[in-house]
Write an enzyme that holds these catalytic residues in place. Sequence first.
Site, PDB file in Angstrom:
ATOM      1  N   GLU A 100      45.321  48.106  44.922  1.00 54.09           N
ATOM      2  CA  GLU A 100      46.149  46.955  44.551  1.00 54.09           C
ATOM      3  C   GLU A 100      46.664  46.305  45.817  1.00 54.09           C
ATOM      4  OE1 GLU A 100      47.060  44.888  42.545  1.00 54.09           O
ATOM      5  OE2 GLU A 100      47.863  45.608  40.645  1.00 54.09           O
ATOM      6  N   ASP A 101      46.762  44.990  45.808  1.00 49.08           N
ATOM      7  CA  ASP A 101      47.353  44.318  46.963  1.00 49.08           C
ATOM      8  C   ASP A 101      48.866  44.506  46.978  1.00 49.08           C
ATOM      9  OD1 ASP A 101      46.888  42.870  44.593  1.00 49.08           O
ATOM     10  OD2 ASP A 101      47.571  41.016  45.499  1.00 49.08           O
ATOM     11  N   ASP A 104      54.980  45.039  42.351  1.00 47.60           N
ATOM     12  CA  ASP A 104      56.404  44.680  42.301  1.00 47.60           C
ATOM     13  C   ASP A 104      57.071  45.246  41.054  1.00 47.60           C
ATOM     14  OD1 ASP A 104      55.429  42.571  40.677  1.00 47.60           O
ATOM     15  OD2 ASP A 104      55.696  41.095  42.259  1.00 47.60           O
ATOM     16  N   PHE A 153      59.114  36.544  48.029  1.00 43.19           N
ATOM     17  CA  PHE A 153      57.848  36.003  47.538  1.00 43.19           C
ATOM     18  C   PHE A 153      56.921  35.822  48.728  1.00 43.19           C
ATOM     19  CE2 PHE A 153      54.736  32.961  46.201  1.00 43.19           C
ATOM     20  CZ  PHE A 153      54.392  33.478  44.960  1.00 43.19           C
ATOM     21  N   ARG A 166      45.363  32.291  49.657  1.00 39.62           N
ATOM     22  CA  ARG A 166      44.653  33.587  49.654  1.00 39.62           C
ATOM     23  C   ARG A 166      43.856  33.807  50.935  1.00 39.62           C
ATOM     24  NH1 ARG A 166      45.038  35.753  44.519  1.00 39.62           N
ATOM     25  NH2 ARG A 166      44.936  34.337  42.749  1.00 39.62           N
TER      26      ARG A 166
END
Length: 368
Positions: A100-101, A104, A153, A166
Amino acid sequence: MIKLHDKVFKPYLSEAEILQAVQKVADAVAADYKDEVPIFVGVLNGSFMFVADFLKAYEHPCEVSFVKLSSYQGLTSTGIVETLLDVPENIKGRSVIILEDIIDTGRTLQQLVNLFADTNVKAFKIASLFYKPDVYNGEYTIDYVGLEIPNRFIVGYGLDYNELGRNLKQVYQLNQTDMINLVLFGKPGAGKGTQAGFLKEKYNLKHISTGDVFRFNIKNNTELGILAKSYMDKGDLVPDEVTINMLKDEVEKNPDAAGFIFDGFPRTTAQAKALDNFLDSKDMVIDATIALEADDDILVARLLERGKDSGRPDDQDESKIRNRFDEYNQKTAPLKEYYDRQGKFHAVNGIGEITEITERLGKVIDEL
Ligand code: AMP
């Protein structure tokens, strides 16, 4: 600084820092799995860069596959997670390591755990490049973490803001320095709500009145409302832990606000400290606390007058009003010194025409 859609982002993690975190995850996984052929499963779209660099850093036999889920829309997690590309075939009896990047809230992660629940794999592990411990509320303990980060964020290195960003080699974070965050301070009846109504239009701010949020909950008979009502009806303060969590939720609901007006919060030193810590974790600060000052007798008269129309039980009885003043004097008044020490306290005369008072407040804000 870079601009993506309507927002400005500033550098947060360099390429070298990111690759170091990737290597850390690859080494930890290798220590556990180098003697077999694990299947790495990237979670699209965000993880594609992480998966590529991870595989280059993992120098042992392995396979790779992908699943695709979707949960982000704009800047907040929507809570809706869809499966767009399902689990790879022939994974029975194999060791699966999810790549997973970022993790949260943990909602996507829960969906992944469910997705692999009946696959009869030999081992199921989660490796995440980034992890936000402050907002994670899942039950699953993440097996491998590259870097713990605060609740900001971020975009870049596979992560997007509405699909842009991205392709960035670095990670950037939302730039909040152009925000204005104000605390409107003053006794009940000082005119905080009225003035907030004007200021929010003038400065494009989000107005959060904790009293209004409580009253909304009372009206809708929620659990929070039922709890708050018993305190509010007497003119007592609602306990800090309830109020603080509620306030945080209100801020979280508006991640793209240009700033906030906090009205009726903080009312205790614990609330003020919690607010500072919370804002700090989001790279935000209070710019000014502005007090609207007026004499008690004038305020009592104003509140009794308001009580005739508003129907608020705490506005209709002088003894309840006096109790609210007592609460203020004991618990809220010390905040003047708290904000004074930070050089953020400003007092404004709250007596006069409404427009005059708005001008006085505007003068303080424009000079910030
Ligand atoms: P207000 O509308 O700001 O006058 O608030 C009305 C009532 O809501 C107060 O008398 C408290 O009972 C409750 N309340 C509002 N904000 C807070 C807060 N920050 N902490 C504790 N209680 C609050």
